[in-house]
Design a protein around this motif. Structure first.
Motif, PDB file in Angstrom:
ATOM      1  N   GLN A  38       0.836  -1.206   0.000  1.00  0.00           N
ATOM      2  CA  GLN A  38       0.000   0.000   0.000  1.00  0.00           C
ATOM      3  C   GLN A  38       0.872   1.258   0.000  1.00  0.00           C
ATOM      4  O   GLN A  38       0.592   2.215  -0.724  1.00  0.00           O
ATOM      5  N   TRP A  41       2.439   1.711  -3.472  1.00  0.00           N
ATOM      6  CA  TRP A  41       1.471   2.247  -4.438  1.00  0.00           C
ATOM      7  C   TRP A  41       1.189   3.719  -4.173  1.00  0.00           C
ATOM      8  O   TRP A  41       0.989   4.513  -5.093  1.00  0.00           O
ATOM      9  N   ARG A  42       1.178   4.096  -2.899  1.00  0.00           N
ATOM     10  CA  ARG A  42       0.959   5.508  -2.556  1.00  0.00           C
ATOM     11  C   ARG A  42       2.050   6.370  -3.179  1.00  0.00           C
ATOM     12  O   ARG A  42       1.775   7.421  -3.764  1.00  0.00           O
ATOM     13  N   VAL A  44       3.997   5.644  -5.777  1.00  0.00           N
ATOM     14  CA  VAL A  44       3.886   5.628  -7.237  1.00  0.00           C
ATOM     15  C   VAL A  44       2.787   6.578  -7.694  1.00  0.00           C
ATOM     16  O   VAL A  44       2.966   7.346  -8.649  1.00  0.00           O
ATOM     17  N   ILE A  45       1.662   6.545  -7.008  1.00  0.00           N
ATOM     18  CA  ILE A  45       0.541   7.414  -7.383  1.00  0.00           C
ATOM     19  C   ILE A  45       0.905   8.884  -7.201  1.00  0.00           C
ATOM     20  O   ILE A  45       0.547   9.739  -8.018  1.00  0.00           O
TER      21      ILE A  45
END
Length: 110
Positions: A38, A41-42, A44-45
């Protein structure tokens, strides 16, 4: 052995078993794995959002002013810098949180 005495002993035994189970319960590794994914992904976003916003602003200005590649390139670079800065801030936040957890565990163990 009387019936009420037997029930009391069983209740005490169950309480001791439950206390031992909760004291020795290992931290689930699956939750740790998902929390790490998680966080990745945070980051990367955040990077992609910075690039996307920079591209959008730059392209919009280029269309309005008629200078197609100029502002797009500038704002994509600014968006990249903003995304990297946000990622570093998130990484620092995660590191501080992890260090605080480790310090708390160390204090409980001592």
């Amino acid at each position: 052995m009387t019936d009420p005495d037997h029930k009391q002993q069983m209740a005490q035994l169950e309480a001791r078993i439950n206390a031992a189970k909760t004291a020795q319960a290992p931290k689930p590794r699956a939750d740790e794995h998902y929390s790490q994914a998680q966080l990745a992904w945070r980051m990367v976003i955040e990077l992609v959002a910075g690039l996307g916003i920079g591209f959008g602003i730059g392209y919009g200005l280029d269309v309005l002013l008629g200078t197609l590649p100029l502002f797009m390139v500038v704002f994509v670079m600014l968006g990249l810098a903003a995304g990297v800065k946000t990622m570093l801030r998130s990484a620092r936040e995660i590191q501080e949180k992890k260090m605080a957890e480790e310090a708390g565990e160390k204090d409980e163990g001592a």
